[in-house]
Structures are given as C-alpha cells and as structure tokens.
Design a protein around this motif. Structure first.
Motif, PDB file in Angstrom:
ATOM      1  N   VAL A 227      34.810  97.646 -38.253  1.00  0.00           N
ATOM      2  CA  VAL A 227      33.534  97.665 -38.985  1.00  0.00           C
ATOM      3  C   VAL A 227      33.027  99.101 -39.114  1.00  0.00           C
ATOM      4  O   VAL A 227      32.562  99.518 -40.180  1.00  0.00           O
ATOM      5  N   GLU A 228      33.121  99.862 -38.037  1.00  0.00           N
ATOM      6  CA  GLU A 228      32.671 101.262 -38.073  1.00  0.00           C
ATOM      7  C   GLU A 228      33.450 102.060 -39.115  1.00  0.00           C
ATOM      8  O   GLU A 228      32.877 102.878 -39.847  1.00  0.00           O
ATOM      9  N   GLN A 229      34.760 101.823 -39.191  1.00  0.00           N
ATOM     10  CA  GLN A 229      35.574 102.513 -40.203  1.00  0.00           C
ATOM     11  C   GLN A 229      35.109 102.152 -41.616  1.00  0.00           C
ATOM     12  O   GLN A 229      34.991 103.017 -42.490  1.00  0.00           O
ATOM     13  N   ILE A 230      34.852 100.868 -41.826  1.00  0.00           N
ATOM     14  CA  ILE A 230      34.428 100.394 -43.150  1.00  0.00           C
ATOM     15  C   ILE A 230      33.086 101.009 -43.538  1.00  0.00           C
ATOM     16  O   ILE A 230      32.902 101.500 -44.658  1.00  0.00           O
ATOM     17  N   LEU A 231      32.149 101.007 -42.599  1.00  0.00           N
ATOM     18  CA  LEU A 231      30.824 101.567 -42.888  1.00  0.00           C
ATOM     19  C   LEU A 231      30.898 103.073 -43.124  1.00  0.00           C
ATOM     20  O   LEU A 231      30.140 103.619 -43.941  1.00  0.00           O
TER      21      LEU A 231
ATOM     22  N   ALA B  34      47.293  91.584 -41.751  1.00  0.00           N
ATOM     23  CA  ALA B  34      47.298  92.616 -42.794  1.00  0.00           C
ATOM     24  C   ALA B  34      46.098  92.403 -43.711  1.00  0.00           C
ATOM     25  O   ALA B  34      45.977  91.367 -44.367  1.00  0.00           O
ATOM     26  N   ILE B  35      45.215  93.389 -43.748  1.00  0.00           N
ATOM     27  CA  ILE B  35      43.997  93.320 -44.568  1.00  0.00           C
ATOM     28  C   ILE B  35      44.354  93.555 -46.033  1.00  0.00           C
ATOM     29  O   ILE B  35      45.100  94.481 -46.357  1.00  0.00           O
ATOM     30  N   PHE B  36      43.807  92.705 -46.919  1.00  0.00           N
ATOM     31  CA  PHE B  36      44.026  92.951 -48.352  1.00  0.00           C
ATOM     32  C   PHE B  36      42.732  92.994 -49.162  1.00  0.00           C
ATOM     33  O   PHE B  36      42.739  93.415 -50.312  1.00  0.00           O
TER      34      PHE B  36
ATOM     35  N   LYS C  14      41.676 102.100 -47.819  1.00  0.00           N
ATOM     36  CA  LYS C  14      43.039 101.807 -47.362  1.00  0.00           C
ATOM     37  C   LYS C  14      43.300 102.237 -45.919  1.00  0.00           C
ATOM     38  O   LYS C  14      44.213 101.716 -45.275  1.00  0.00           O
ATOM     39  N   ASN C  15      42.511 103.157 -45.399  1.00  0.00           N
ATOM     40  CA  ASN C  15      42.753 103.610 -44.028  1.00  0.00           C
ATOM     41  C   ASN C  15      42.039 102.770 -42.975  1.00  0.00           C
ATOM     42  O   ASN C  15      42.146 103.052 -41.778  1.00  0.00           O
ATOM     43  N   CYS C  16      41.311 101.753 -43.402  1.00  0.00           N
ATOM     44  CA  CYS C  16      40.622 100.881 -42.446  1.00  0.00           C
ATOM     45  C   CYS C  16      41.651  99.942 -41.815  1.00  0.00           C
ATOM     46  O   CYS C  16      42.108  98.986 -42.450  1.00  0.00           O
ATOM     47  N   SER C  17      42.023 100.237 -40.590  1.00  0.00           N
ATOM     48  CA  SER C  17      43.078  99.465 -39.922  1.00  0.00           C
ATOM     49  C   SER C  17      43.066  99.785 -38.432  1.00  0.00           C
ATOM     50  O   SER C  17      42.439 100.753 -37.997  1.00  0.00           O
ATOM     51  N   LEU C  18      43.759  98.957 -37.674  1.00  0.00           N
ATOM     52  CA  LEU C  18      43.928  99.176 -36.227  1.00  0.00           C
ATOM     53  C   LEU C  18      45.403  98.920 -35.896  1.00  0.00           C
ATOM     54  O   LEU C  18      45.748  97.907 -35.280  1.00  0.00           O
TER      55      LEU C  18
ATOM     56  N   ARG D 151      48.087  95.811 -34.128  1.00  0.00           N
ATOM     57  CA  ARG D 151      48.832  95.063 -35.148  1.00  0.00           C
ATOM     58  C   ARG D 151      47.913  94.553 -36.259  1.00  0.00           C
ATOM     59  O   ARG D 151      48.084  93.458 -36.785  1.00  0.00           O
ATOM     60  N   ILE D 152      46.932  95.379 -36.592  1.00  0.00           N
ATOM     61  CA  ILE D 152      46.050  95.101 -37.734  1.00  0.00           C
ATOM     62  C   ILE D 152      46.300  96.207 -38.753  1.00  0.00           C
ATOM     63  O   ILE D 152      45.948  97.371 -38.527  1.00  0.00           O
ATOM     64  N   TYR D 153      46.947  95.836 -39.847  1.00  0.00           N
ATOM     65  CA  TYR D 153      47.364  96.798 -40.857  1.00  0.00           C
ATOM     66  C   TYR D 153      46.522  96.638 -42.123  1.00  0.00           C
ATOM     67  O   TYR D 153      45.721  95.714 -42.242  1.00  0.00           O
ATOM     68  N   ASN D 154      46.722  97.547 -43.056  1.00  0.00           N
ATOM     69  CA  ASN D 154      46.010  97.498 -44.332  1.00  0.00           C
ATOM     70  C   ASN D 154      47.047  97.613 -45.445  1.00  0.00           C
ATOM     71  O   ASN D 154      47.753  98.618 -45.543  1.00  0.00           O
ATOM     72  N   LEU D 155      47.146  96.571 -46.261  1.00  0.00           N
ATOM     73  CA  LEU D 155      48.204  96.529 -47.279  1.00  0.00           C
ATOM     74  C   LEU D 155      48.111  97.664 -48.290  1.00  0.00           C
ATOM     75  O   LEU D 155      49.114  98.050 -48.886  1.00  0.00           O
ATOM     76  N   ALA D 156      46.911  98.207 -48.481  1.00  0.00           N
ATOM     77  CA  ALA D 156      46.754  99.285 -49.463  1.00  0.00           C
ATOM     78  C   ALA D 156      47.412 100.583 -49.003  1.00  0.00           C
ATOM     79  O   ALA D 156      47.575 101.512 -49.794  1.00  0.00           O
ATOM     80  N   GLN D 157      47.811 100.648 -47.720  1.00  0.00           N
ATOM     81  CA  GLN D 157      48.495 101.850 -47.213  1.00  0.00           C
ATOM     82  C   GLN D 157      49.975 101.863 -47.579  1.00  0.00           C
ATOM     83  O   GLN D 157      50.636 102.897 -47.449  1.00  0.00           O
ATOM     84  N   TYR D 158      50.493 100.733 -47.991  1.00  0.00           N
ATOM     85  CA  TYR D 158      51.930 100.617 -48.239  1.00  0.00           C
ATOM     86  C   TYR D 158      52.193 100.728 -49.747  1.00  0.00           C
ATOM     87  O   TYR D 158      51.318 101.150 -50.492  1.00  0.00           O
TER      88      TYR D 158
END
Length: 349
Positions: free
Chosen positions: A107-111, A148-150, A165-169, A173-180
């Motif tokens: 949440v902090e990353q998103i904000l 994987a967040i989309f 796209k960098n919002c991930s952990l 094992r929480i990834y962000n599909l926009a990074q790929y």
C-alpha cells in the motif's frame, strides 16, 4: 468482515468490440433531461481511438486484496466470489501466501506512486494466484505458488499499470505483471480492426508458445522455466491528451487456442435444419469449447473450498450445478453471438 468486492469479468475481443461500438454510437434519448440524476455522473462517450496495454494472462485463480478507510494494515483477502478469512476455507493457498506478507508496504508503494499523501478510501489490488498445483498445461506450474498483480484501483479509479509496475514484494512471491514482457497496440474503432486483431493474435500466439513471465524464472533445479502461456489481457490506457472514464476497467482478453472458451470463430452452419434447431446447434458449437467445461469444474472446486469441503470437482452429485454454471456462463459471455444468431435464451438453455 466487509462486503466482498467482485472483480469485473474480462470479455474476449469480439464481445468487447460489439459492446464498445454500441457505447460509441450511444445517443441520449430525446426525452432525457440534459442533467443527470444528482447521484450519477454524466455518461461519457468512450474514445473512438485508444491505446491498449497488454500483459501476460496467467493461468491461475483470481485473488484480490482490499484496504479501506486509510488503513494499510487491515487487508481483506478475497477469492473471486468470497472473502477468505482463514486457512480452513482457503482457495489454492491464497490466504496462506498473502496473510504472511507485509501487505501494508505494498500500500505504501502504491500511495508513493500516486503522490497525493497517505489518505484513501479504498485500495483494491487485483491479481492471480498461480504456480504448482493451481492449474495445468502452462509453464508457470513449475514455480512455487505466487501472486501476480495485474490491476490496481484507488478510490474508484483504475490506475495505469505502466506507472505502478514497480509495486511488488518479490521476496514474498508477490510480483507485478507489468514488470515483465508487455505489449501495446493502438485501436481505431471507427476503422476496420482486422489488422490490429491479427497483430494481437500473433502476440498471443507467441505467448502461447513460450510464456514470457515463466521465462523470467528458474525452476527448483535452477533451469529456466519453459512452456506455454495462456494469452494476453489488453487494458485501455491514457495516451497523450486522450482521456477516458477510468472508473471503468476497459479491457479484453486474447487467448491461446487451448485456453479459448469458444471455438475460434462462429462456424459455417452445418447441414441441419436452417430454423431454430440449427441456430441453437450453431450457438452451442461456438460457445462450448472444452475450456469452458474446465472452468465449470474449477468453479465447483472453488465453491467446495469456500465451504471448507474436500475438493472434488468431478463428484457426480454436482452434475446439476455443473450444467447450470456452464450454461449460465456461456449465455452471459456469448450473449452477443446468441442474439446475432437469433437464438432465444430459453432455447439456448
């Protein structure tokens, strides 16, 4: 527990285009007043030309996380149709995975990307639980289970995932599909779309042959992950001065052949009665690909998980609910084709 927040279904391109053109051609009825009701925003016509951002569609199970009232530490973890409160009624390990992660830092990353301070009414993080034991027939089954967040929605507005796209952990094992690997196309809905559809289908075929998300990882033996991908999901994004209503998630999917829930196109009518029976058969041929039956089994297994029961989607006692789900889903998803063929809903059922 607050109410479950459902994730919108994603249509295929054919249905999306039909509905989109209908929205483009919408005219306010003469008898309507110019002013909308006090609690309604004025209806906005969508852009006739738009950019669509394509991310790999993972073959897993839908999961979402909801945060409300400015509290980043109170995460509501959800399956597609229910709130998961503990491991006893989990769905493919969704709760087991997400409840252990420091989701408040997500949440902090998103904000931080939003850049408007820490206050919010609702943050809705949408993604896919996938990996070992979730599905079969794709590259990512070689990976330990992950999320994987989309998509992300903040206070009712869907964000441009290119910016988030960098919002991930990844350490959890929480990834962000926009990074790929991602794709972009421009679609002019007032012009023929055959060429851009061919391009999207080519991108989809490439993903189907070799999943680019899976290829970014190695398996337990340290070997690169290889195998099929499911397809792509294309989401409208703002480009230049083109604005659109970001309270709506404007997207569609293109799938590899084994994952399509319909046949590749409406078939040429068979040598059957050209009347109602023939049209019904034609609709059934189109709407009932093997993948839709598989989704029916997955639905039953999800319901069993929700109730904390042993998982067996092939239990013969569930034949009735299975037929009902497949029928309802086919009619809901393929209503445009049903109408085009002139098949009454009662006959389709």
């Amino acid at each position: 527990t607050m109410a479950h927040v459902a994730y919108p279904s994603t249509p295929n391109f054919k249905n999306f285009k039909t509905d989109y053109l209908r929205a483009l051609d919408w005219e306010r009825p003469q008898e309507d007043s110019e002013q909308p009701e006090p609690d309604q925003a004025p209806r906005r016509r969508p852009p006739s030309r738009a950019t669509f951002f394509g991310m790999v569609k993972l073959h897993g199970t839908n999961a979402t996380v909801v945060f409300r009232n400015g509290n980043p530490r109170d995460a509501q973890i959800q399956a597609r149709s229910w709130v998961i409160q503990d491991n006893k009624k989990d769905n493919c390990g969704t709760y087991a995975l997400l409840s252990k992660a420091p989701l408040s830092s997500l949440v902090e990353q998103i904000l931080a990307v939003r850049g408007q301070g820490d206050s919010f009414q609702e943050i809705y993080i949408c993604g896919e639980i996938a990996g070992k034991g979730v599905q079969k027939g794709v590259a990512i089954v070689a990976l330990e289970r992950f999320f994987a967040i989309f998509n992300i929605r903040i206070d009712g507005h869907w964000v441009d995932m290119r910016k988030y796209k960098n919002c991930s952990l990844p350490e959890y094992r929480i990834y962000n599909l926009a990074q790929y690997k991602t794709f972009e196309v421009e679609i002019d809905f007032r012009a023929p779309t055959a060429a851009v559809l061919d391009l999207m289908n080519q991108y989809t075929a490439d993903v189907y042959e070799a999943c680019p998300f899976g290829a970014a990882f190695v398996d337990g033996a340290g070997k690169p992950v290889t195998g099929r991908g499911e397809g792509l999901v294309w989401t409208m994004v703002s480009e230049g001065n083109r604005e659109f209503d970001d309270t709506l998630l404007v997207n569609f999917k293109t799938k590899g052949e084994n994952f399509a829930t319909t046949s590749q196109g409406p078939k040429v009518p068979k040598n059957v009665d050209a009347g109602a029976a023939g049209a019904v058969e034609q609709f059934a041929d189109y709407a009932l690909a093997e993948r839709r039956y598989e989704q029916g089994i997955e639905y039953l297994e999800g319901e069993q998980a929700r109730q904390g029961l042993a998982i067996n989607g092939y239990d013969v006692k569930l034949t009735g609910p299975f037929i009902k789900w497949v029928t309802d889903d086919a009619i809901k998803e393929e209503r445009n084709e049903m109408v085009r063929l002139g098949v009454p809903e009662k006959d389709a059922r």
